[in-house]
Design a protein around this motif. Structure first.
Motif, mmCIF file in Angstrom:
data_model
loop_
_atom_site.group_PDB
_atom_site.id
_atom_site.type_symbol
_atom_site.label_atom_id
_atom_site.label_comp_id
_atom_site.label_asym_id
_atom_site.label_seq_id
_atom_site.Cartn_x
_atom_site.Cartn_y
_atom_site.Cartn_z
ATOM 1 N N GLU A 79 -0.985 -2.108 -4.547
ATOM 2 C CA GLU A 79 -2.351 -2.633 -4.512
ATOM 3 C C GLU A 79 -3.334 -1.473 -4.400
ATOM 4 O O GLU A 79 -4.405 -1.488 -4.988
ATOM 5 C CB GLU A 79 -2.515 -3.575 -3.325
ATOM 6 C CG GLU A 79 -3.902 -4.148 -3.201
ATOM 7 C CD GLU A 79 -4.050 -5.089 -2.013
ATOM 8 O OE1 GLU A 79 -5.022 -5.857 -2.023
ATOM 9 O OE2 GLU A 79 -3.218 -5.058 -1.095
ATOM 10 N N ARG A 80 -2.941 -0.470 -3.616
ATOM 11 C CA ARG A 80 -3.763 0.727 -3.438
ATOM 12 C C ARG A 80 -2.835 1.886 -3.092
ATOM 13 O O ARG A 80 -1.743 1.678 -2.567
ATOM 14 C CB ARG A 80 -4.805 0.544 -2.335
ATOM 15 C CG ARG A 80 -4.242 0.562 -0.930
ATOM 16 C CD ARG A 80 -5.264 0.308 0.166
ATOM 17 N NE ARG A 80 -5.925 -0.954 0.062
ATOM 18 C CZ ARG A 80 -5.404 -2.134 0.433
ATOM 19 N NH1 ARG A 80 -4.166 -2.187 0.921
ATOM 20 N NH2 ARG A 80 -6.084 -3.239 0.325
ATOM 21 N N LEU A 81 -3.307 3.087 -3.392
ATOM 22 C CA LEU A 81 -2.623 4.300 -2.966
ATOM 23 C C LEU A 81 -3.609 5.084 -2.115
ATOM 24 O O LEU A 81 -4.685 5.457 -2.586
ATOM 25 C CB LEU A 81 -2.179 5.147 -4.163
ATOM 26 C CG LEU A 81 -1.557 6.499 -3.802
ATOM 27 C CD1 LEU A 81 -0.236 6.300 -3.064
ATOM 28 C CD2 LEU A 81 -1.355 7.348 -5.030
ATOM 29 N N VAL A 82 -3.253 5.306 -0.870
ATOM 30 C CA VAL A 82 -4.127 6.000 0.067
ATOM 31 C C VAL A 82 -3.627 7.445 0.204
ATOM 32 O O VAL A 82 -2.500 7.685 0.629
ATOM 33 C CB VAL A 82 -4.146 5.307 1.439
ATOM 34 C CG1 VAL A 82 -5.072 6.045 2.405
ATOM 35 C CG2 VAL A 82 -4.569 3.850 1.286
ATOM 36 N N PRO B 66 -7.786 4.898 -10.802
ATOM 37 C CA PRO B 66 -7.751 3.513 -10.325
ATOM 38 C C PRO B 66 -6.757 3.341 -9.173
ATOM 39 O O PRO B 66 -5.712 3.967 -9.160
ATOM 40 C CB PRO B 66 -7.294 2.719 -11.552
ATOM 41 C CG PRO B 66 -7.277 3.651 -12.698
ATOM 42 C CD PRO B 66 -7.383 5.044 -12.179
ATOM 43 N N LYS B 67 -7.149 2.520 -8.227
ATOM 44 C CA LYS B 67 -6.329 2.134 -7.077
ATOM 45 C C LYS B 67 -6.136 3.239 -6.046
ATOM 46 O O LYS B 67 -5.424 3.061 -5.079
ATOM 47 C CB LYS B 67 -4.951 1.616 -7.514
ATOM 48 C CG LYS B 67 -5.007 0.362 -8.358
ATOM 49 C CD LYS B 67 -3.619 -0.193 -8.569
ATOM 50 C CE LYS B 67 -3.692 -1.515 -9.307
ATOM 51 N NZ LYS B 67 -2.424 -2.199 -9.339
ATOM 52 N N VAL B 68 -6.761 4.406 -6.239
ATOM 53 C CA VAL B 68 -6.574 5.517 -5.311
ATOM 54 C C VAL B 68 -7.803 5.676 -4.431
ATOM 55 O O VAL B 68 -8.927 5.658 -4.905
ATOM 56 C CB VAL B 68 -6.291 6.841 -6.064
ATOM 57 C CG1 VAL B 68 -6.178 8.009 -5.087
ATOM 58 C CG2 VAL B 68 -5.029 6.723 -6.910
ATOM 59 N N GLU B 69 -7.549 5.808 -3.130
ATOM 60 C CA GLU B 69 -8.623 6.091 -2.177
ATOM 61 C C GLU B 69 -8.150 7.162 -1.214
ATOM 62 O O GLU B 69 -6.949 7.359 -1.043
ATOM 63 C CB GLU B 69 -9.039 4.819 -1.433
ATOM 64 C CG GLU B 69 -7.915 4.137 -0.681
ATOM 65 C CD GLU B 69 -8.284 2.747 -0.180
ATOM 66 O OE1 GLU B 69 -8.396 2.598 1.052
ATOM 67 O OE2 GLU B 69 -8.430 1.832 -1.010
ATOM 68 N N THR C 196 0.857 -1.184 0.000
ATOM 69 C CA THR C 196 0.000 0.000 0.000
ATOM 70 C C THR C 196 0.889 1.228 0.000
ATOM 71 O O THR C 196 1.849 1.298 0.769
ATOM 72 C CB THR C 196 -0.910 0.009 1.245
ATOM 73 O OG1 THR C 196 -1.825 -1.076 1.150
ATOM 74 C CG2 THR C 196 -1.685 1.318 1.360
ATOM 75 N N ILE D 12 2.374 4.175 -8.263
ATOM 76 C CA ILE D 12 1.528 2.990 -8.456
ATOM 77 C C ILE D 12 2.220 2.015 -9.407
ATOM 78 O O ILE D 12 2.277 0.809 -9.150
ATOM 79 C CB ILE D 12 0.123 3.387 -8.966
ATOM 80 C CG1 ILE D 12 -0.672 4.057 -7.834
ATOM 81 C CG2 ILE D 12 -0.629 2.173 -9.499
ATOM 82 C CD1 ILE D 12 -1.952 4.729 -8.288
ATOM 83 N N SER E 108 -8.176 8.992 2.699
ATOM 84 C CA SER E 108 -8.327 8.670 4.109
ATOM 85 C C SER E 108 -8.554 9.949 4.909
ATOM 86 O O SER E 108 -7.936 10.975 4.636
ATOM 87 C CB SER E 108 -7.070 7.975 4.636
ATOM 88 O OG SER E 108 -7.095 7.921 6.047
ATOM 89 N N TRP F 67 -2.548 -2.131 6.938
ATOM 90 C CA TRP F 67 -2.210 -2.755 5.657
ATOM 91 C C TRP F 67 -0.926 -3.577 5.644
ATOM 92 O O TRP F 67 -0.641 -4.244 4.655
ATOM 93 C CB TRP F 67 -2.107 -1.681 4.561
ATOM 94 C CG TRP F 67 -3.418 -1.046 4.262
ATOM 95 C CD1 TRP F 67 -4.499 -1.641 3.672
ATOM 96 C CD2 TRP F 67 -3.811 0.298 4.529
ATOM 97 N NE1 TRP F 67 -5.531 -0.751 3.561
ATOM 98 C CE2 TRP F 67 -5.133 0.456 4.074
ATOM 99 C CE3 TRP F 67 -3.164 1.397 5.107
ATOM 100 C CZ2 TRP F 67 -5.822 1.655 4.187
ATOM 101 C CZ3 TRP F 67 -3.847 2.586 5.207
ATOM 102 C CH2 TRP F 67 -5.165 2.707 4.754
#
Length: 193
Positions: free
Chosen positions: A31-34, A65-68, A3, A25, A70, A93
């Motif tokens: 897997e994800r970028l927070v 894609p893959k970005v969320e 992550t 990424i 927090s 994570w």
């Protein structure tokens, strides 16, 4: 799976943030970028409140894609120290790489407990063509765990949040510095004028 964490004031987010996110990424096969919006930054003044900066970051990263995003630092009590965020992210994570630009890393030793940050997460430092590596080597030489720092090169994008705020204050266009959604939100909320 790894992550990535991209923290910042995002006052406002701009094209260089997006270039760094996309490059990280790919480079680290994340897997994800927070994206973590700083709540109460102990190291700098911010022009807008945390909720507004969160809305700007939402606009900037929407649909990537893959970005969320927090709200961890916004909802935490007290100053937003990276060491606390890094400890939280590792608990959630596991394998985490905290992403910073080379200019930020050049001042890493002035952060709150930098060695504690590296005990929790790895650091991915985005450099750009022509950046003087000696500035980074000086920091690496003074860390307990320089092996936890990985440099990676990104496309040079000459923009900062200060540039964006200054242009808005002068009534100049910012379309080449920020995503259209961010420019629209800055206009709608009448920010930085």
């Amino acid at each position: 799976m790894t992550t990535g964490l991209l923290g910042g004031a995002f006052d406002p987010p701009h094209s260089a943030h997006l270039v760094l996110a996309d490059a990280a990424i790919r480079r680290f096969e994340l897997e994800r970028l927070v994206v973590v919006v700083t709540g109460d930054p102990p190291h700098k003044q911010v022009a807008t409140d945390a909720e507004t900066r969160y809305r700007l970051a939402e606009a900037a990263f929407a649909g990537r894609p893959k970005v969320e995003l927090s709200r961890f630092e916004i909802e935490a009590e007290g100053p937003s120290y990276t060491e606390r965020t890094a400890r939280w992210a590792r608990r959630v994570w596991g394998d985490v790489i905290f992403l910073v630009g080379a200019d930020e890393f050049a001042s890493f030793l002035a952060w709150h407990d930098p060695d504690a940050v590296l005990a929790e997460v790895r650091l991915g430092v985005a450099t750009r063509p022509g950046y003087r590596r000696e500035r980074l080597d000086d920091v690496l030489a003074r860390l307990e765990r320089p092996d936890r720092v990985e440099l990676f090169e990104i496309e040079a994008v000459g923009v900062s949040s200060t540039d964006v705020r200054d242009r808005v204050a002068r009534g100049e266009p910012i379309d080449d510095l920020v995503p259209a959604s961010v420019a629209a939100l800055i206009d709608e909320l009448r920010l930085y004028g």
